[in-house]
Enzyme design. Structure first.
Site, mmCIF file in Angstrom:
data_model
loop_
_atom_site.group_PDB
_atom_site.id
_atom_site.type_symbol
_atom_site.label_atom_id
_atom_site.label_comp_id
_atom_site.label_asym_id
_atom_site.label_seq_id
_atom_site.Cartn_x
_atom_site.Cartn_y
_atom_site.Cartn_z
ATOM 1 N N LYS A 1 55.592 12.108 200.605
ATOM 2 C CA LYS A 1 57.028 12.201 200.903
ATOM 3 C C LYS A 1 57.564 10.843 201.375
ATOM 4 C CE LYS A 1 56.871 17.114 202.172
ATOM 5 N NZ LYS A 1 57.169 18.070 203.268
ATOM 6 N N TYR B 1 62.779 22.792 196.182
ATOM 7 C CA TYR B 1 62.763 23.575 197.427
ATOM 8 C C TYR B 1 63.649 24.824 197.329
ATOM 9 C CZ TYR B 1 60.033 20.071 199.994
ATOM 10 O OH TYR B 1 59.021 19.239 200.441
ATOM 11 N N ASN C 1 56.276 15.273 207.507
ATOM 12 C CA ASN C 1 54.865 15.677 207.509
ATOM 13 C C ASN C 1 54.083 15.115 206.316
ATOM 14 O OD1 ASN C 1 55.861 17.336 205.520
ATOM 15 N ND2 ASN C 1 55.604 19.239 206.676
ATOM 16 N N HIS D 1 53.437 16.866 200.370
ATOM 17 C CA HIS D 1 53.710 18.186 199.808
ATOM 18 C C HIS D 1 52.564 18.556 198.880
ATOM 19 C CE1 HIS D 1 55.682 21.504 197.670
ATOM 20 N NE2 HIS D 1 55.130 20.975 196.595
ATOM 21 N N GLU E 1 56.177 23.465 189.488
ATOM 22 C CA GLU E 1 56.470 22.162 190.108
ATOM 23 C C GLU E 1 56.002 21.004 189.224
ATOM 24 O OE1 GLU E 1 56.415 23.633 194.783
ATOM 25 O OE2 GLU E 1 54.799 22.364 194.049
HETATM 26 P P1 DAT Z 1 54.928 23.222 203.253
HETATM 27 O O1 DAT Z 1 55.463 21.826 203.066
HETATM 28 O O2 DAT Z 1 53.738 23.244 204.174
HETATM 29 O O3 DAT Z 1 54.695 23.933 201.952
HETATM 30 P P2 DAT Z 1 57.287 24.909 203.554
HETATM 31 O O4 DAT Z 1 57.268 25.082 202.075
HETATM 32 O O5 DAT Z 1 57.356 26.132 204.402
HETATM 33 O O6 DAT Z 1 56.051 24.036 204.053
HETATM 34 O O7 DAT Z 1 58.529 24.001 203.960
HETATM 35 C C1 DAT Z 1 58.871 22.865 203.178
HETATM 36 C C2 DAT Z 1 59.187 21.735 204.120
HETATM 37 O O8 DAT Z 1 60.355 22.042 204.862
HETATM 38 C C3 DAT Z 1 58.106 21.464 205.170
HETATM 39 O O9 DAT Z 1 57.119 20.581 204.696
HETATM 40 C C4 DAT Z 1 58.896 20.869 206.290
HETATM 41 C C5 DAT Z 1 60.240 21.554 206.182
HETATM 42 N N1 DAT Z 1 60.342 22.693 207.098
HETATM 43 C C6 DAT Z 1 59.702 23.880 206.998
HETATM 44 N N2 DAT Z 1 60.034 24.710 207.992
HETATM 45 C C7 DAT Z 1 60.929 24.032 208.749
HETATM 46 C C8 DAT Z 1 61.641 24.322 209.940
HETATM 47 N N3 DAT Z 1 61.529 25.513 210.538
HETATM 48 N N4 DAT Z 1 62.459 23.368 210.441
HETATM 49 C C9 DAT Z 1 62.574 22.173 209.854
HETATM 50 N N5 DAT Z 1 61.951 21.830 208.705
HETATM 51 C C10 DAT Z 1 61.121 22.736 208.182
HETATM 52 MG MG MG Z 2 55.957 24.741 200.588
#
Ligand code: DAT
Ligand code: MG
Length: 154
Positions: free
Chosen positions: A11, A51, A114, A117, A128
């Site tokens: 990212k 997303y 973080n 992805h 994807e």
């Molecule tokens: P991942 O990246 O582990 O697949 P995800 O698909 O649930 O996680 O979410 C996509 C991204 O969105 C994640 O890397 C960071 C952000 N994110 C997720 N939950 C969040 C939250 N509650 N507040 C802020 N950002 C969040």
């Molecule tokens: Mg995800």
């Protein structure tokens, strides 16, 4: 075990912090095979499609803003069970609870920033990969080392 492909993004925070090589190093050393790799700028349309599952979440606008703020490195990696393997190497979404040894646990502290992805299911991985790459960008090649990584691969 089924050979899978998974989409990995370093990212914007990971690219800016110089963590591209570290992420690739870990995936390469583990024995996964890269089949596509590029530096690119994600636009709002692609961010929204990537997303889409989070479109209604309160953090969605911030997420799109972040992922379009600076270039990413998009990659496709292949291995038996690659989707779950990469998720395990990433660690949980929130780096605060990510164990040391995982990419998020070693390099991140912030829920949004973080670093990496990885697709969360084989079905989503296929979608994807198609979002980020033309079929012609996926390189069909043999990593000769693979026969020393997966017994049946020789
Ligand atoms: P991942 O990246 O582990 O697949 P995800 O698909 O649930 O996680 O979410 C996509 C991204 O969105 C994640 O890397 C960071 C952000 N994110 C997720 N939950 C969040 C939250 N509650 N507040 C802020 N950002 C969040
Ligand atoms: Mg995800």
């Amino acid at each position: 075990m089924t050979v899978e492909r998974t989409l990995v993004l370093v990212k914007p925070d990971g690219v800016q912090r110089g963590l591209v090589g570290e992420v690739i190093r870990r995936l390469e050393f583990r024995g996964l095979k890269p089949v596509a790799l590029k530096l690119m700028q994600i636009d709002e349309g692609l961010a929204g499609r990537h997303y889409a599952e989070h479109r209604e979440k309160p953090f969605f606008p911030g997420l799109v803003g972040f992922v379009t703020s600076s270039p990413v490195v998009a990659m496709v990696w292949e291995a038996p069970n690659a989707v779950a393997m990469v998720r395990a190497m990433m660690g949980p979404t929130n780096p605060a609870s990510a164990p040391p040894g995982t990419i998020r646990g070693d390099f991140a502290v912030d829920l949004g920033m973080n670093v990496i992805h990885g697709s969360d299911s084989p079905e989503r991985a296929a979608e994807e990969v198609a979002l980020f790459f033309e079929p012609s960008e996926l390189v069909d090649w043999e990593r000769t080392q693979s026969r020393w990584v997966v017994e049946a691969a020789g």
